[in-house]
Design a protein around this motif. Structure first.
Motif, PDB file in Angstrom:
ATOM      1  N   ASP A   1      17.229  22.435-101.898  1.00 18.82           N
ATOM      2  CA  ASP A   1      16.668  22.170-103.227  1.00 18.82           C
ATOM      3  C   ASP A   1      16.491  20.661-103.396  1.00 18.82           C
ATOM      4  O   ASP A   1      17.474  19.910-103.456  1.00 18.82           O
ATOM      5  CB  ASP A   1      17.613  22.735-104.288  1.00 18.82           C
ATOM      6  CG  ASP A   1      17.059  22.624-105.700  1.00 18.82           C
ATOM      7  OD1 ASP A   1      16.229  21.727-105.961  1.00 18.82           O
ATOM      8  OD2 ASP A   1      17.473  23.432-106.556  1.00 18.82           O
ATOM      9  N   VAL A   2      15.249  20.231-103.509  1.00 17.01           N
ATOM     10  CA  VAL A   2      14.996  18.786-103.532  1.00 17.01           C
ATOM     11  C   VAL A   2      15.529  18.135-104.804  1.00 17.01           C
ATOM     12  O   VAL A   2      15.825  16.932-104.808  1.00 17.01           O
ATOM     13  CB  VAL A   2      13.497  18.469-103.338  1.00 17.01           C
ATOM     14  CG1 VAL A   2      13.032  18.931-101.962  1.00 17.01           C
ATOM     15  CG2 VAL A   2      12.646  19.085-104.440  1.00 17.01           C
ATOM     16  N   THR A   3      15.688  18.890-105.897  1.00 17.80           N
ATOM     17  CA  THR A   3      16.247  18.288-107.112  1.00 17.80           C
ATOM     18  C   THR A   3      17.714  17.906-106.900  1.00 17.80           C
ATOM     19  O   THR A   3      18.180  16.887-107.426  1.00 17.80           O
ATOM     20  CB  THR A   3      16.129  19.236-108.322  1.00 17.80           C
ATOM     21  OG1 THR A   3      16.877  20.429-108.078  1.00 17.80           O
ATOM     22  CG2 THR A   3      14.673  19.595-108.582  1.00 17.80           C
TER      23      THR A   3
ATOM     24  N   ILE B   1      19.041  17.181-103.878  1.00 13.89           N
ATOM     25  CA  ILE B   1      19.015  16.052-102.942  1.00 13.89           C
ATOM     26  C   ILE B   1      18.730  14.751-103.683  1.00 13.89           C
ATOM     27  O   ILE B   1      19.423  13.739-103.500  1.00 13.89           O
ATOM     28  CB  ILE B   1      17.960  16.273-101.845  1.00 13.89           C
ATOM     29  CG1 ILE B   1      18.273  17.537-101.039  1.00 13.89           C
ATOM     30  CG2 ILE B   1      17.881  15.057-100.914  1.00 13.89           C
ATOM     31  CD1 ILE B   1      17.148  17.958-100.108  1.00 13.89           C
ATOM     32  N   ARG B   2      17.741  14.788-104.548  1.00  8.37           N
ATOM     33  CA  ARG B   2      17.393  13.564-105.295  1.00  8.37           C
ATOM     34  C   ARG B   2      18.511  13.140-106.229  1.00  8.37           C
ATOM     35  O   ARG B   2      18.766  11.941-106.401  1.00  8.37           O
ATOM     36  CB  ARG B   2      16.089  13.800-106.062  1.00  8.37           C
ATOM     37  CG  ARG B   2      14.874  13.883-105.142  1.00  8.37           C
ATOM     38  CD  ARG B   2      13.615  14.245-105.891  1.00  8.37           C
ATOM     39  NE  ARG B   2      12.476  14.344-104.990  1.00  8.37           N
ATOM     40  CZ  ARG B   2      11.493  15.226-105.124  1.00  8.37           C
ATOM     41  NH1 ARG B   2      11.511  16.075-106.141  1.00  8.37           N
ATOM     42  NH2 ARG B   2      10.508  15.255-104.262  1.00  8.37           N
TER      43      ARG B   2
ATOM     44  N   LYS C   1      21.141  11.354-104.111  1.00  6.32           N
ATOM     45  CA  LYS C   1      20.736  10.005-103.720  1.00  6.32           C
ATOM     46  C   LYS C   1      20.717   9.065-104.923  1.00  6.32           C
ATOM     47  O   LYS C   1      21.073   7.892-104.804  1.00  6.32           O
ATOM     48  CB  LYS C   1      19.360  10.042-103.043  1.00  6.32           C
ATOM     49  CG  LYS C   1      19.318  10.878-101.756  1.00  6.32           C
ATOM     50  CD  LYS C   1      20.484  10.595-100.824  1.00  6.32           C
ATOM     51  CE  LYS C   1      20.491   9.156-100.314  1.00  6.32           C
ATOM     52  NZ  LYS C   1      21.700   8.885 -99.486  1.00  6.32           N
TER      53      LYS C   1
ATOM     54  N   GLU D   1      11.390  23.366 -94.443  1.00  7.07           N
ATOM     55  CA  GLU D   1      12.518  22.934 -95.270  1.00  7.07           C
ATOM     56  C   GLU D   1      13.072  21.599 -94.783  1.00  7.07           C
ATOM     57  O   GLU D   1      13.443  20.742 -95.594  1.00  7.07           O
ATOM     58  CB  GLU D   1      13.613  23.990 -95.246  1.00  7.07           C
ATOM     59  CG  GLU D   1      13.244  25.281 -95.963  1.00  7.07           C
ATOM     60  CD  GLU D   1      14.328  26.332 -95.870  1.00  7.07           C
ATOM     61  OE1 GLU D   1      14.237  27.325 -96.608  1.00  7.07           O
ATOM     62  OE2 GLU D   1      15.265  26.165 -95.059  1.00  7.07           O
TER      63      GLU D   1
ATOM     64  N   ALA E   1      10.761  18.724 -95.881  1.00  4.52           N
ATOM     65  CA  ALA E   1      10.818  18.540 -97.335  1.00  4.52           C
ATOM     66  C   ALA E   1      12.129  17.869 -97.731  1.00  4.52           C
ATOM     67  O   ALA E   1      12.154  16.997 -98.608  1.00  4.52           O
ATOM     68  CB  ALA E   1      10.664  19.888 -98.034  1.00  4.52           C
ATOM     69  N   ALA E   2      13.218  18.262 -97.092  1.00  8.74           N
ATOM     70  CA  ALA E   2      14.522  17.659 -97.388  1.00  8.74           C
ATOM     71  C   ALA E   2      14.539  16.187 -97.020  1.00  8.74           C
ATOM     72  O   ALA E   2      15.056  15.345 -97.767  1.00  8.74           O
ATOM     73  CB  ALA E   2      15.623  18.416 -96.640  1.00  8.74           C
TER      74      ALA E   2
ATOM     75  N   ALA F   1      11.961  14.198 -96.850  1.00  7.03           N
ATOM     76  CA  ALA F   1      11.096  13.477 -97.784  1.00  7.03           C
ATOM     77  C   ALA F   1      11.807  13.201 -99.103  1.00  7.03           C
ATOM     78  O   ALA F   1      11.524  12.205 -99.781  1.00  7.03           O
ATOM     79  CB  ALA F   1       9.816  14.276 -98.026  1.00  7.03           C
ATOM     80  N   ALA F   2      12.759  14.078 -99.472  1.00  9.01           N
ATOM     81  CA  ALA F   2      13.517  13.904-100.717  1.00  9.01           C
ATOM     82  C   ALA F   2      14.680  12.935-100.550  1.00  9.01           C
ATOM     83  O   ALA F   2      15.327  12.582-101.536  1.00  9.01           O
ATOM     84  CB  ALA F   2      14.028  15.252-101.208  1.00  9.01           C
ATOM     85  N   GLY F   3      14.963  12.523 -99.307  1.00  5.89           N
ATOM     86  CA  GLY F   3      15.997  11.519 -99.086  1.00  5.89           C
ATOM     87  C   GLY F   3      17.217  11.981 -98.325  1.00  5.89           C
ATOM     88  O   GLY F   3      18.210  11.249 -98.236  1.00  5.89           O
TER      89      GLY F   3
END
Length: 207
Positions: A92-94, A96-97, A100, A115, A118-119, A121-123
């Motif tokens: 879930d990129v939210t 991950i963000r 960070k 996945e 995408a992960a 790219a989210a950091g």
């Protein structure tokens, strides 16, 4: 950076079911075997209490954090307890963000290249190949052909001292170790012996 914590021994102790009253003794036994990363899944009893105790007792030399982190609110609770690592079963990129943004290291769980990218790219600081039983070393080898070289991938699920070699040959940077290391009700001596066995198995691979 995740790499400095992985360098001494790239094994993550997943302490699912750990209780606060046993947290420090269990953590010390595992750290004495060479582990430098301790993860308390949030579906354990009073997990933030255990994280706070581990961070206070061992945090200068050990990366302490949480697993099974499912939401930005979970991230905030872990950070407030002194945790510095967020491990997730999903990507879930939210989350991950949020990790960070809080200055925490984050290792999300991924099962596909889509996945994984995408992960990153989210950091994400590393990737948890989960569940490893669903994949195979050949899958990881194919991933490693396209993933950035400096991104650590750690298979999690079903890892034992006897089956690490094919994964390492395929490009695993380390592993998350769960019930094969720690389980509720297991004696401290048993857990310590298992930690030493995993550490020795890794060292044998490295020689």
């Amino acid at each position: 950076m995740l790499t400095p914590w992985l360098s001494p021994l790239p094994l993550v102790a997943i302490l699912r079911g750990l209780r606060p009253d046993e947290a420090v003794a269990t953590g010390r036994a595992i750290v004495d075997a060479g582990f430098r990363i301790l993860e308390v899944p949030l579906n354990s009893p009073q997990p933030t209490d255990s994280i706070a105790q581990l961070a206070a007792a061992l945090g200068n030399d050990v990366l302490v954090g949480a697993g099974t982190v499912m939401s930005p609110d979970d991230v905030a609770a872990v950070a407030a307890a002194g945790g510095r690592l967020i491990v997730m079963p999903h990507a879930d990129v939210t989350v991950i963000r949020a990790a960070k943004a809080s200055g925490l290291l984050c290792v999300p769980g991924v099962a596909t290249p889509t996945e994984a990218f995408a992960a990153l790219a989210a950091g994400a600081d590393g990737l948890k190949l989960f569940p490893a039983e669903q994949a195979a070393p050949a899958v990881l080898k194919a991933w490693r052909a396209v993933l950035p070289r400096d991104v650590p991938v750690l298979p999690v699920g079903g890892i034992s001292p006897d089956n690490m070699a094919p994964w390492v040959a395929a490009g695993a940077a380390g592993f998350g170790i769960g019930s094969a290391l720690f389980a509720p009700g297991r004696s401290l001596d048993d857990t310590a012996a298992r930690a030493r066995a995993f550490a020795q198995a890794w060292r044998d691979l490295a020689t």
